[in-house]
Design a protein around this motif. Structure first.
Motif, PDB file in Angstrom:
ATOM      1  N   LEU A   1      -6.281   8.452   4.336  1.00 58.69           N
ATOM      2  CA  LEU A   1      -6.074   7.069   3.903  1.00 58.69           C
ATOM      3  C   LEU A   1      -6.900   6.105   4.743  1.00 58.69           C
ATOM      4  CD1 LEU A   1      -2.214   7.149   3.269  1.00 58.69           C
ATOM      5  CD2 LEU A   1      -4.085   7.536   1.650  1.00 58.69           C
ATOM      6  N   PRO A   2      -7.494   5.087   4.124  1.00 55.31           N
ATOM      7  CA  PRO A   2      -8.441   4.209   4.825  1.00 55.31           C
ATOM      8  C   PRO A   2      -7.817   3.363   5.932  1.00 55.31           C
ATOM      9  CG  PRO A   2      -7.968   3.376   2.623  1.00 55.31           C
ATOM     10  CD  PRO A   2      -7.372   4.747   2.683  1.00 55.31           C
ATOM     11  N   TRP A   3      -6.528   3.056   5.854  1.00 48.30           N
ATOM     12  CA  TRP A   3      -5.896   2.213   6.860  1.00 48.30           C
ATOM     13  C   TRP A   3      -5.331   3.007   8.032  1.00 48.30           C
ATOM     14  CZ3 TRP A   3      -0.691   3.367   7.208  1.00 48.30           C
ATOM     15  CH2 TRP A   3      -0.127   4.003   6.093  1.00 48.30           C
ATOM     16  N   VAL A   4      -5.435   4.323   7.961  1.00 52.83           N
ATOM     17  CA  VAL A   4      -4.928   5.176   9.042  1.00 52.83           C
ATOM     18  C   VAL A   4      -6.066   5.502  10.002  1.00 52.83           C
ATOM     19  CG1 VAL A   4      -3.922   7.418   9.619  1.00 52.83           C
ATOM     20  CG2 VAL A   4      -3.092   6.143   7.617  1.00 52.83           C
ATOM     21  N   LYS A   5      -5.871   5.203  11.265  1.00 54.46           N
ATOM     22  CA  LYS A   5      -6.894   5.453  12.288  1.00 54.46           C
ATOM     23  C   LYS A   5      -6.934   6.917  12.693  1.00 54.46           C
ATOM     24  CE  LYS A   5      -8.243   3.964  16.944  1.00 54.46           C
ATOM     25  NZ  LYS A   5      -7.893   3.064  18.086  1.00 54.46           N
ATOM     26  N   SER A   6      -5.754   7.496  12.975  1.00 54.28           N
ATOM     27  CA  SER A   6      -5.705   8.894  13.417  1.00 54.28           C
ATOM     28  C   SER A   6      -4.316   9.468  13.161  1.00 54.28           C
ATOM     29  CB  SER A   6      -6.041   9.006  14.905  1.00 54.28           C
ATOM     30  OG  SER A   6      -5.074   8.320  15.690  1.00 54.28           O
TER      31      SER A   6
ATOM     32  N   TYR B   1      -4.818  -3.820  11.279  1.00 55.45           N
ATOM     33  CA  TYR B   1      -3.628  -3.555  10.474  1.00 55.45           C
ATOM     34  C   TYR B   1      -2.385  -3.618  11.364  1.00 55.45           C
ATOM     35  CZ  TYR B   1      -6.728  -1.917   6.763  1.00 55.45           C
ATOM     36  OH  TYR B   1      -7.686  -1.830   5.791  1.00 55.45           O
ATOM     37  N   SER B   2      -1.295  -3.957  10.765  1.00 55.76           N
ATOM     38  CA  SER B   2      -0.051  -4.124  11.510  1.00 55.76           C
ATOM     39  C   SER B   2       0.912  -2.976  11.218  1.00 55.76           C
ATOM     40  CB  SER B   2       0.607  -5.456  11.128  1.00 55.76           C
ATOM     41  OG  SER B   2       1.949  -5.496  11.531  1.00 55.76           O
ATOM     42  N   GLU B   3       1.418  -2.373  12.276  1.00 54.39           N
ATOM     43  CA  GLU B   3       2.419  -1.312  12.079  1.00 54.39           C
ATOM     44  C   GLU B   3       3.689  -1.878  11.449  1.00 54.39           C
ATOM     45  OE1 GLU B   3       4.344  -0.371  16.231  1.00 54.39           O
ATOM     46  OE2 GLU B   3       2.274  -0.971  16.527  1.00 54.39           O
ATOM     47  N   ALA B   4       4.012  -3.133  11.809  1.00 58.68           N
ATOM     48  CA  ALA B   4       5.194  -3.775  11.220  1.00 58.68           C
ATOM     49  C   ALA B   4       5.033  -3.938   9.718  1.00 58.68           C
ATOM     50  CB  ALA B   4       5.445  -5.128  11.884  1.00 58.68           C
ATOM     51  N   ALA B   5       3.804  -4.249   9.278  1.00 60.90           N
ATOM     52  CA  ALA B   5       3.547  -4.416   7.848  1.00 60.90           C
ATOM     53  C   ALA B   5       3.696  -3.088   7.116  1.00 60.90           C
ATOM     54  CB  ALA B   5       2.147  -4.984   7.641  1.00 60.90           C
ATOM     55  N   VAL B   6       3.239  -2.006   7.746  1.00 61.65           N
ATOM     56  CA  VAL B   6       3.402  -0.674   7.136  1.00 61.65           C
ATOM     57  C   VAL B   6       4.883  -0.349   6.966  1.00 61.65           C
ATOM     58  CG1 VAL B   6       2.979   1.792   7.410  1.00 61.65           C
ATOM     59  CG2 VAL B   6       1.218   0.144   8.078  1.00 61.65           C
TER      60      VAL B   6
ATOM     61  N   SER C   1       0.028   8.038  -1.505  1.00 57.83           N
ATOM     62  CA  SER C   1      -1.266   8.212  -2.167  1.00 57.83           C
ATOM     63  C   SER C   1      -1.764   6.910  -2.778  1.00 57.83           C
ATOM     64  CB  SER C   1      -1.156   9.285  -3.258  1.00 57.83           C
ATOM     65  OG  SER C   1      -0.808  10.534  -2.712  1.00 57.83           O
ATOM     66  N   ARG C   2      -0.835   6.064  -3.208  1.00 56.70           N
ATOM     67  CA  ARG C   2      -1.189   4.788  -3.842  1.00 56.70           C
ATOM     68  C   ARG C   2      -1.030   3.591  -2.901  1.00 56.70           C
ATOM     69  NH1 ARG C   2       2.380   6.997  -7.787  1.00 56.70           N
ATOM     70  NH2 ARG C   2       3.897   5.396  -7.206  1.00 56.70           N
ATOM     71  N   PHE C   3      -0.664   3.885  -1.664  1.00 56.95           N
ATOM     72  CA  PHE C   3      -0.266   2.834  -0.709  1.00 56.95           C
ATOM     73  C   PHE C   3      -1.479   2.041  -0.217  1.00 56.95           C
ATOM     74  CE2 PHE C   3       1.260   1.207   3.384  1.00 56.95           C
ATOM     75  CZ  PHE C   3       2.522   0.730   3.038  1.00 56.95           C
ATOM     76  N   THR C   4      -1.390   0.728  -0.280  1.00 58.39           N
ATOM     77  CA  THR C   4      -2.442  -0.163   0.255  1.00 58.39           C
ATOM     78  C   THR C   4      -1.800  -1.259   1.087  1.00 58.39           C
ATOM     79  OG1 THR C   4      -2.349  -1.519  -1.759  1.00 58.39           O
ATOM     80  CG2 THR C   4      -3.995   0.252  -1.681  1.00 58.39           C
ATOM     81  N   LEU C   5      -2.582  -1.794   2.008  1.00 54.75           N
ATOM     82  CA  LEU C   5      -2.101  -2.906   2.855  1.00 54.75           C
ATOM     83  C   LEU C   5      -2.914  -4.162   2.574  1.00 54.75           C
ATOM     84  CD1 LEU C   5      -1.557  -1.099   6.278  1.00 54.75           C
ATOM     85  CD2 LEU C   5       0.190  -2.136   4.832  1.00 54.75           C
TER      86      LEU C   5
END
Length: 341
Positions: free
Chosen positions: A270-275, A292-297, A337-341
């Protein structure tokens, strides 16, 4: 449908487990007259090749009893900087035992024999605390469910023997390691002076841990448990849940591991995941990219009825468990799979 992936401590007893609890033969365990508690203690001690076991209401109390058992006030124990006995037991080593902690910067919560050797204070140098105990956690909680290699544990044992140190294993999630690495409890019983084993995480019991060791140590542990307020009366209803878990819920841990690994593979794409940290058992730790914000996730997943937790510094945690069913897993996979921020 709420899907709670915050921890494997959120599980509730199954109908079958509750039935075994209802049928439990009980007595007064403070007098050691509860047959269900005695049965569980003997069974777990036997599995690990130890002489005796002692039932506790929590893994924290079992660990704290072991620390008190193996140390004197003013001593020092060695553990990883992420160890549960240091981070999540309320400063109990200091409060209950008057012991300080020498923290080692390990790898995903795991330390090496050389690191232990380097951390031991010279026993004749009375200006520093006397090193008396090494505490190991397997699997590692903050380390993302990482499992020790047995040879590493044997090497640390050799250092302990050479330096007259006691050796305790916090086995809160040891069942996960045993299944993942195809190991046997006796392999750990042979190495450690004491082992605390939890039933209220991956095995799905509502309450309970067992500390195993020599008869002499467990006799002393009984007194320490009393001082800490751990003496319970008809505790057999809880022990029966532990026995059911032991008989029915160990092998199925593979399902938790499989689902955690599948989620890890998905998140890594996923594009918003660093590692995504290596996934060995049922704990999955991942980091979000800068910006990106962990709180937002957490909040957006919560809106989808999926609950996960934050570990701070951009890290998030997912823990699979007994109550996380395949239908829930497929929903989480589709949502991510469909998750976006």
């Amino acid at each position: 449908m709420e899907i709670n992936l915050i921890s494997d401590t959120v599980t509730k007893p199954s109908h079958e487990m509750l039935q075994q609890m209802f049928r439990a033969r009980v007595g007064d365990d403070v007098y050691k007259q509860d047959p269900s508690v005695n049965e569980l203690e003997e069974a777990v001690a036997g599995l690990f090749g130890k002489e005796a076991g002692l039932f506790f209401p929590s893994g924290t109390m079992a660990n704290q009893t072991a620390i008190k058992l193996h140390t004197q006030p003013g001593d020092e124990l060695i553990c990883d900087k992420w160890a549960h006995v240091y981070n999540y037991e309320g400063g109990g080593a200091a409060f209950n035992s008057g012991v300080s902690c020498r923290l080692i910067d390990g790898d995903r919560g795991m330390i090496t024999a050389q690191q232990v050797r380097d951390a031991i204070n010279p026993p004749d140098f009375y200006h520093s605390p006397l090193t008396s105990l090494v505490c190991i956690e397997n699997t590692t909680n903050k380390g993302g469910g990482a499992c020790y290699d047995l040879q590493t544990l044997r090497d640390i044992k050799e250092v302990c023997t050479q330096n007259n140190l006691k050796y305790h294993l916090d086995g809160a999630r040891l069942w996960n390691a045993l299944v993942a690495k195809r190991q046997h409890p006796r392999q750990f019983g042979e190495l450690f002076d004491t082992v605390s084993i939890c039933f209220s995480k991956g095995l799905g019991a509502p309450v309970g841990s067992v500390l195993v060791g020599s008869k002499a140590d467990m006799n002393r542990a009984l007194r320490i448990r009393k001082v800490l307020g751990g003496g319970m009366r008809q505790a057999g209803y809880l022990a029966a849940a532990g026995m059911y878990a032991l008989q029915h819920n160990v092998g199925r841990l593979e399902e938790d591991h499989r689902r955690a690994k599948q989620l890890g593979q998905l998140l890594s794409q996923l594009p918003w995941v660093k590692s995504v940290e290596p996934v060995e058992t049922n704990i999955l730790i991942f980091s979000v990219r800068d910006g990106y914000s962990e709180a937002a996730v957490i909040e957006k997943l919560k809106q989808k009825s999926i609950f996960i937790s934050s570990m701070g510094q951009g890290k998030l945690r997912i823990v699979t468990h007994l109550d996380y069913k395949e239908v829930m897993h497929q929903y989480v996979v589709e949502t991510l799979s469909r998750f976006t921020l």
